[in-house]
Design an enzyme around this catalytic site. Structure first.
Site, PDB file in Angstrom:
ATOM      1  N   ASP A  10      -1.038  -0.047   6.421  1.00 14.86           N
ATOM      2  CA  ASP A  10      -0.861  -0.134   7.169  1.00 14.86           C
ATOM      3  C   ASP A  10      -2.547   0.180   7.816  1.00 14.86           C
ATOM      4  O   ASP A  10      -2.944   0.882   8.885  1.00 14.86           O
ATOM      5  CB  ASP A  10      -1.054   1.804   7.383  1.00 14.86           C
ATOM      6  CG  ASP A  10      -1.501   2.474   6.330  1.00 14.86           C
ATOM      7  OD1 ASP A  10      -2.659   3.717   7.001  1.00 14.86           O
ATOM      8  OD2 ASP A  10      -1.707   1.998   5.295  1.00 14.86           O
ATOM      9  N   ASP A  30       0.079   4.642   0.827  1.00 14.44           N
ATOM     10  CA  ASP A  30      -0.155   6.625   1.928  1.00 14.44           C
ATOM     11  C   ASP A  30      -0.268   5.335   2.828  1.00 14.44           C
ATOM     12  O   ASP A  30      -0.446   4.851   3.731  1.00 14.44           O
ATOM     13  CB  ASP A  30      -1.980   6.790   1.741  1.00 14.44           C
ATOM     14  CG  ASP A  30      -1.849   7.357   0.394  1.00 14.44           C
ATOM     15  OD1 ASP A  30      -0.643   7.264  -0.305  1.00 14.44           O
ATOM     16  OD2 ASP A  30      -2.713   8.101   0.254  1.00 14.44           O
ATOM     17  N   ASP A  44       0.499  -1.202   0.040  1.00 16.20           N
ATOM     18  CA  ASP A  44      -0.397   0.341  -0.137  1.00 16.20           C
ATOM     19  C   ASP A  44       1.011   1.061   0.287  1.00 16.20           C
ATOM     20  O   ASP A  44       1.776   1.108   0.205  1.00 16.20           O
ATOM     21  CB  ASP A  44      -0.206   0.032   1.568  1.00 16.20           C
ATOM     22  CG  ASP A  44      -1.566   0.956   1.795  1.00 16.20           C
ATOM     23  OD1 ASP A  44      -1.922   1.795   0.912  1.00 16.20           O
ATOM     24  OD2 ASP A  44      -1.508   1.824   2.468  1.00 16.20           O
TER      25      ASP A  44
END
Length: 253
Positions: A185, A12, A10
């Site tokens: 995250d 961001d 991922d």
């Protein structure tokens, strides 16, 4: 044919500190693409989307609409130039070095490394290229005659859509997902993390952290190291100062 292994990241708050699409919108705003009201509306939609995630389809629809109007009518080559400038000015200095280290270790071991993000495909590809990764999967904006139409091609790459995109990629490139890695995250990426044999959390939100601890997934929290460093710095400074005061002075002869 022997299956290959891959690592999927991922972007961001996993690879970079912050939102890719926010940085891109900032660059466009500075060039007069948006008014303050337009950029405020977009940033609010992005923030609410990040906070509500898959639990609130209404907010996802609002973000989709904001993201589509974000580039509508703009020239593709012009946006790509802005994206490159945004990477150099904002994104490059906000990379999580710990995540980059993990990715480069995978590359050294012969794995292919992919970014998988809800951010625009062109921006995701640019980041992957600059970092020397294999490639990127992102949300695809429709274009016609070199101009963004304001529509999406397929679904926004978020939640289950990320997992489906990676499954499709694995079939195309012969990846063994059971021996591959995924990193995120956010609990919104649990579908992605769950399809690989080696899921790991980076800077996890609360729900992902609970899931990781419950299922024995490895957790990397680069934020904690920074916080501990900041917290210990004043203590160490006071200790060194006290040690200096207590140190016996040499007698003058």
């Amino acid at each position: 044919m022997t299956s290959k292994r891959a690592a999927f990241f991922d972007v961001d708050n996993t690879l970079i500190k912050g939102s890719t699409i926010f940085f891109l919108s900032r660059g466009m705003y500075q060039r007069g693409f948006f008014s303050k009201r337009e950029i405020s509306t977009f940033v609010l939609a992005n923030l609410r989307f990040r906070l509500t995630g898959k639990e609130n389809p209404e907010e996802i629809d609002k973000f989709k609409e904001a993201a589509q109007s974000f580039v509508k009518g703009h020239n593709v080559s012009e946006i790509k130039k802005i994206a490159a400038d945004v990477y150099d000015k904002y994104v490059s200095e906000r990379l999580w070095s710990g995540t980059i280290e993990i990715a480069r270790k995978h590359l050294a071991e012969g794995l292919e490394v992919w970014l998988v993000t809800a951010a625009p495909q062109h921006m995701a590809e640019l980041i992957a290229e600059r970092l020397g990764f294999t490639g990127a999967l992102g949300t695809i904006a429709e274009t016609k005659d070199g101009i963004y139409t304001g529509k999406m091609v397929g679904e926004m790459l978020h939640g289950v859509s990320k997992a489906e995109a990676v499954k499709k990629l694995a079939l195309e490139r012969n990846y063994d997902l059971k021996n591959s890695y995924a990193y995120s995250d956010s609990h919104n990426d649990i579908p992605l993390l769950s399809i690989v044999g080696k899921p790991q959390a980076i800077n996890p939100d609360t729900l992902l952290q609970i899931k990781a601890f419950r299922d024995g997934w490895q957790v990397h929290d680069f934020r904690r190291a920074r916080r501990v460093s900041k917290a210990l710095a004043p203590i160490l400074a006071r200790g060194l100062y006290a040690a200096t005061l207590l140190k016996p002075r040499r007698r003058q002869h």
